[in-house]
Design an enzyme around this catalytic site. Structure first.
Site, PDB file in Angstrom:
ATOM      1  N   CYS A  31      26.526  55.225 -10.984  1.00  0.00           N
ATOM      2  CA  CYS A  31      26.121  54.018 -11.773  1.00  0.00           C
ATOM      3  C   CYS A  31      25.362  54.401 -12.939  1.00  0.00           C
ATOM      4  CB  CYS A  31      25.607  53.025 -10.979  1.00  0.00           C
ATOM      5  SG  CYS A  31      25.180  51.442 -11.840  1.00  0.00           S
ATOM      6  N   HIS A  44      31.452  46.740  -6.843  1.00  0.00           N
ATOM      7  CA  HIS A  44      30.201  47.307  -7.758  1.00  0.00           C
ATOM      8  C   HIS A  44      29.557  46.399  -8.552  1.00  0.00           C
ATOM      9  CE1 HIS A  44      28.065  50.994  -9.034  1.00  0.00           C
ATOM     10  NE2 HIS A  44      28.008  50.185  -9.934  1.00  0.00           N
ATOM     11  N   GLU A  45      30.647  45.860  -9.321  1.00  0.00           N
ATOM     12  CA  GLU A  45      29.902  44.984 -10.467  1.00  0.00           C
ATOM     13  C   GLU A  45      29.575  43.596  -9.973  1.00  0.00           C
ATOM     14  OE1 GLU A  45      29.571  46.403 -13.100  1.00  0.00           O
ATOM     15  OE2 GLU A  45      30.978  48.261 -12.554  1.00  0.00           O
ATOM     16  N   HIS A  93      25.948  43.786  -8.876  1.00  0.00           N
ATOM     17  CA  HIS A  93      25.078  44.024  -9.895  1.00  0.00           C
ATOM     18  C   HIS A  93      24.602  42.360 -10.122  1.00  0.00           C
ATOM     19  CE1 HIS A  93      24.651  47.946 -11.383  1.00  0.00           C
ATOM     20  NE2 HIS A  93      25.852  48.085 -11.404  1.00  0.00           N
TER      21      HIS A  93
END
Lengths: 170, 165
Positions: free
Chosen positions: B97, B139-140, B143
Site C-alpha cells: 500500500c 483494498h480502496e 481505506h
C-alpha cells in the site's frame, strides 16, 4: 539480541518490558516457538551506553533464557532489494534438505529474506516443510534458479515450488 | 489536475471512517481528477482512495489496465460513495500500500464483486469486477472505512517490500 528458552506464557512481555524500562526501542523482531522453545531475535536501539545484556539479566535468570547481545554497525541495510519470490519445499524428512536447497539459492546469487521450516507428520513418517521468501537481485535469472531447484528436488525426491511473490501496490 | 502528496501511517486520517460525499460539486470533481493524477504519478500504483491524500471522503479510483493479474478491466474507474452489492468467493494474494511504507502482506479478498457508486459526472454506475480488479476495489473500499491491509493479514506474517523505481 537473541534469546531462547523453554516456552511458557509471559516471555515476550517480560523481555520487552525489561528493554522498555531500560530505555531501549524495538526495531525489527522475529519471535516464534520452535519445538517447545520460544526463540526471540530482535534489533534493539537505545541511548548511548545502554547495556542490553544487563537490562535483561534478571528476566533471563527468572525465565531461564539464554541471551546473546551483539552490536550492529550503523548503516547496515535493513533488507536486500530484489524481486520477491516464494519457495515452498516439502517432502520426506532426510538430513541435508535445507542445505541442498539453499546451496542452489546461494549459488545463484539470490538472498533468503525469510525462512521457516517445520518438522511435521507422524514420527515413523516425518515430513519436512520449508517456506522461503527470496529476493532475486536485478540481473539474476530466476528461471535458471527454478531449473536447478527442480533438478535438486528430483534428486532428493521432494516437492519444490517457486512462485512470484510480487506484491501489488494498491 | 494536481498530483497530491500521499499520506502514510501513522497519519490519523487513514484510520478514520471517511464521510459520505452526498452530492457532486466542483470540489468533488477536482478531488476525483487529482486522485487519478496522483495514482498515475506513482509507478506500479493501481488504485488510490481519498483518505490517502488526506481527504476523509468516500471517493476512490482504480485502474488495472495492462496488469498481468487482471481479468475484468474497466479502465480508469472513479466512484463516489461506493457500496458493495454482492461479493463472491475469496482468494489470497500479497498486497502493499502506498500509505504503508516498506511492508507487504497476504490478504484474502473476494474475487467477484458487484459495486455501485456515483461517477464524477453525477451518474449512478454499477460495475461487476473480478480477479485483480476486485482486489484493487476492495483494498480502496477498506481505506474508506479506515482499514489498511495490515488489518486483514491473516497469515500473521509481514514481508519487506520491494523498492519500486
Amino acid at each position: 539480541m537473541l534469546a531462547v528458552g523453554a516456552d511458557r506464557p509471559g516471555i515476550v512481555a517480560a523481555v520487552t518490558g525489561a528493554l522498555s524500562e531500560a530505555g531501549a526501542n524495538l526495531d525489527d523482531t522475529s519471535m516464534s516457538i520452535l519445538h517447545g522453545h520460544f526463540a526471540i531475535a530482535m534489533v534493539v536501539a537505545g541511548p548511548e551506553g545502554l547495556d542490553v545484556a544487563a537490562a535483561l539479566a534478571p528476566v533471563a535468570e527468572r525465565l531461564d533464557l539464554t541471551v546473546d547481545v551483539r552490536p550492529i554497525p550503523e548503516g547496515t541495510p535493513p533488507t536486500p532489494d530484489g524481486e520477491r519470490w516464494s519457495l515452498a519445499v516439502y517432502g520426506a524428512d532426510r538430513p541435508g534438505l535445507v542445505a541442498a536447497v539453499t546451496a542452489v539459492v546461494a549459488d545463484t546469487g539470490v538472498n533468503v529474506v525469510d525462512l521457516t521450516t517445520r518438522l511435521i507428520g507422524v514420527p515413523t513418517r516425518p515430513v519436512y516443510a520449508m517456506q522461503l521468501e527470496l529476493a532475486v537481485p536485478d540481473g539474476v535469472d530466476a528461471a535458471q534458479m527454478k531449473e536447478r531447484l527442480a533438478a535438486v528436488a528430483a534428486d532428493l525426491g521432494i516437492d519444490c515450488t517457486l512462485t512470484p511473490a510480487d506484491a501489488d501496490l494498491l | 489536475m494536481t498530483v497530491l502528496p500521499v499520506v502514510q501511517l501513522p497519519e490519523p486520517v487513514l484510520k478514520r471512517r471517511a464521510a459520505e460525499v452526498g452530492g457532486i460539486t466542483d470540489e468533488v470533481r477536482r478531488l476525483c481528477s487529482d486522485l487519478v493524477e496522483t495514482m498515475r504519478a506513482s509507478p506500479a500504483c493501481v488504485g488510490l482512495a481519498a483518505p490517502q491524500v488526506g481527504v476523509s471522503l468516500r471517493v476512490f479510483c482504480v485502474d488495472v489496465t495492462g496488469h498481468n493479474k487482471a481479468v475484468s478491466c474497466h479502465g480508469t474507474v472513479v466512484l463516489v460513495d461506493p457500496e458493495v452489492l454482492a461479493a463472491g468467493p475469496g482468494a489470497t494474494a500479497r498486497e502493499g500500500c502506498m500509505s504503508v511504507p516498506d511492508l507487504t502482506g497476504d490478504v484474502t479478498r473476494a474475487t467477484e464483486l458487484v459495486i455501485r457508486g456515483c461517477t464524477p459526472e453525477g451518474a449512478e454506475r454499477v460495475l461487476s469486477v473480478d480477479a485483480f480488479e476486485a482486489r484493487a476495489v476492495l483494498h480502496e473500499l477498506d481505506h474508506l472505512d479506515g482499514l489498511l491491509f495490515l488489518d486483514r493479514v491473516t497469515s500473521g506474517r509481514l514481508f519487506p517490500r520491494k523498492v519500486y523505481r
